[in-house]
Design a protein around this motif. Sequence first.
Motif, short mmCIF file in Angstrom:
data_model
loop_
_atom_site.label_atom_id
_atom_site.label_comp_id
_atom_site.label_asym_id
_atom_site.label_seq_id
_atom_site.Cartn_x
_atom_site.Cartn_y
_atom_site.Cartn_z
N GLN A 154 14.53 -4.12 -0.86
CA GLN A 154 14.03 -3.95 -2.23
C GLN A 154 13.75 -2.49 -2.57
O GLN A 154 14.05 -2.04 -3.68
N VAL A 155 13.12 -1.76 -1.64
CA VAL A 155 12.64 -0.41 -1.92
C VAL A 155 13.40 0.64 -1.12
O VAL A 155 13.79 1.68 -1.65
N GLY A 156 13.57 0.38 0.17
CA GLY A 156 14.21 1.33 1.08
C GLY A 156 13.20 1.95 2.03
O GLY A 156 12.19 2.52 1.59
N LEU A 157 13.43 1.80 3.31
CA LEU A 157 12.49 2.32 4.31
C LEU A 157 12.34 3.83 4.23
O LEU A 157 11.33 4.39 4.67
N GLU A 158 13.32 4.51 3.64
CA GLU A 158 13.22 5.96 3.49
C GLU A 158 12.07 6.36 2.57
O GLU A 158 11.63 7.52 2.58
N HIS A 159 11.56 5.42 1.79
CA HIS A 159 10.44 5.70 0.89
C HIS A 159 9.07 5.42 1.53
O HIS A 159 8.05 5.67 0.89
N LEU A 160 9.05 4.89 2.74
CA LEU A 160 7.77 4.57 3.39
C LEU A 160 7.23 5.81 4.10
O LEU A 160 7.74 6.23 5.13
N GLU A 161 6.18 6.41 3.52
CA GLU A 161 5.64 7.67 4.04
C GLU A 161 4.29 7.52 4.73
O GLU A 161 3.91 8.38 5.52
N TYR A 162 3.56 6.46 4.41
CA TYR A 162 2.20 6.30 4.97
C TYR A 162 1.86 4.81 4.99
O TYR A 162 2.44 4.02 4.23
N VAL A 163 0.92 4.44 5.86
CA VAL A 163 0.43 3.06 5.93
C VAL A 163 -1.09 3.07 5.97
O VAL A 163 -1.70 3.80 6.75
N HIS A 164 -1.70 2.25 5.09
CA HIS A 164 -3.11 1.90 5.24
C HIS A 164 -3.14 0.70 6.19
O HIS A 164 -2.69 -0.39 5.82
N LEU A 165 -3.63 0.93 7.38
CA LEU A 165 -3.62 -0.12 8.41
C LEU A 165 -4.97 -0.82 8.44
O LEU A 165 -5.97 -0.26 8.89
N ASN A 166 -4.98 -2.05 7.93
CA ASN A 166 -6.20 -2.84 7.84
C ASN A 166 -5.88 -4.29 8.14
O ASN A 166 -4.85 -4.80 7.71
N ASP A 167 -6.76 -4.95 8.87
CA ASP A 167 -6.65 -6.39 9.03
C ASP A 167 -7.32 -7.04 7.82
O ASP A 167 -7.94 -6.35 7.00
N SER A 168 -7.19 -8.36 7.70
CA SER A 168 -7.66 -9.06 6.50
C SER A 168 -8.67 -10.16 6.84
O SER A 168 -8.47 -10.91 7.79
N LYS A 169 -9.70 -10.26 6.02
CA LYS A 169 -10.69 -11.33 6.18
C LYS A 169 -10.28 -12.61 5.46
O LYS A 169 -10.98 -13.61 5.56
N HIS A 170 -9.18 -12.55 4.72
CA HIS A 170 -8.76 -13.71 3.94
C HIS A 170 -7.33 -14.11 4.27
O HIS A 170 -6.55 -13.33 4.79
N GLU A 171 -7.00 -15.35 3.95
CA GLU A 171 -5.70 -15.93 4.27
C GLU A 171 -4.56 -15.23 3.52
O GLU A 171 -4.76 -14.65 2.45
N CYS A 172 -3.38 -15.35 4.07
CA CYS A 172 -2.18 -14.82 3.45
C CYS A 172 -1.96 -15.48 2.09
O CYS A 172 -2.07 -16.70 1.94
N GLY A 173 -1.65 -14.66 1.08
CA GLY A 173 -1.33 -15.17 -0.24
C GLY A 173 -2.51 -15.48 -1.13
O GLY A 173 -2.32 -15.99 -2.24
#
Length: 277
Positions: free
Chosen positions: A200-219
């Motif tokens: 959809q976007v292209g991995l070449e555009h991925l420059e940074y990640v906010h790495l966080n786990d989640s307290k709530h369910e997916c979706g």
Amino acid sequence: MVRVGAHTSIAGGVYNAVEEQLEYEGNCGQIFTHSPQVWQDPNIGDEEAERFRDLTQDNGVAPWMIHTSYLVNLCTPKDDLREKSLDSMQKECDAAAKLDVPYVNVHLGAHTGAGVDGGLDNAASVLDELDVPDGVTILIESDAGSGTKLGGTFEELAGVLDRSEQDLDICLDTAHMFAAGYDLSTPEGVAETFDEFDAQVGLEHLEYVHLNDSKHECGTNKDEHAHIGEGLIGEEGMRAFVNHEAVADVPFVLETPTENGKSFAWNIQRVRELREE
């Protein structure tokens, strides 16, 4: 060497963010230039900016990223909010240049009735009015996708990149992606998510990640962060994510909570352990 750090405070001077980062044993990081809850200009003096740059270079803490105010809404159809958002974004970009910070991170915001296409058009028009200094790149952050907020889907992220004349890139937030419906809790889910982002976007555009786990369910579209490996993404998902080839050279910044006796230092160490396993 994995690049991992935390969101640190500039209280008492922007250079204190570097000192705090070193206390956590982080080697990259994120800051606000002022309280994110109010409209306020960055107020960074020349001497403190120089001290920030020197500490950053001397200690190898890089890359830094500035996170814009939470009040910025690029998608808004309201003229007054649009102008405030544009002004705030310009000043954050100028502050980044002053600090030699390469990235300014922003949420798209909410279209509040303008519709998805209208909201993306609005966002691109604001971004295109910015005079982005050389050496600074604006990152669009993925969102949890609640209400009329945009950026929860990779299609919407691609939409603003396609519409804008600026050279934009992306900051993915793992907790936000999970909340928006991208299941990162298994190696298979992580692989599928990266494949979809690339398509959809292209991995070449991925420059940074906010790495966080989640307290709530997916979706659930609920944005509440948990310690790395201790939320509903979990250890298996986090291990798969940080070891995926798509982020081999992408820095991680943490926005994890300080609770249950665990702080940024614990989470940074946990990322390094998962990356090494």
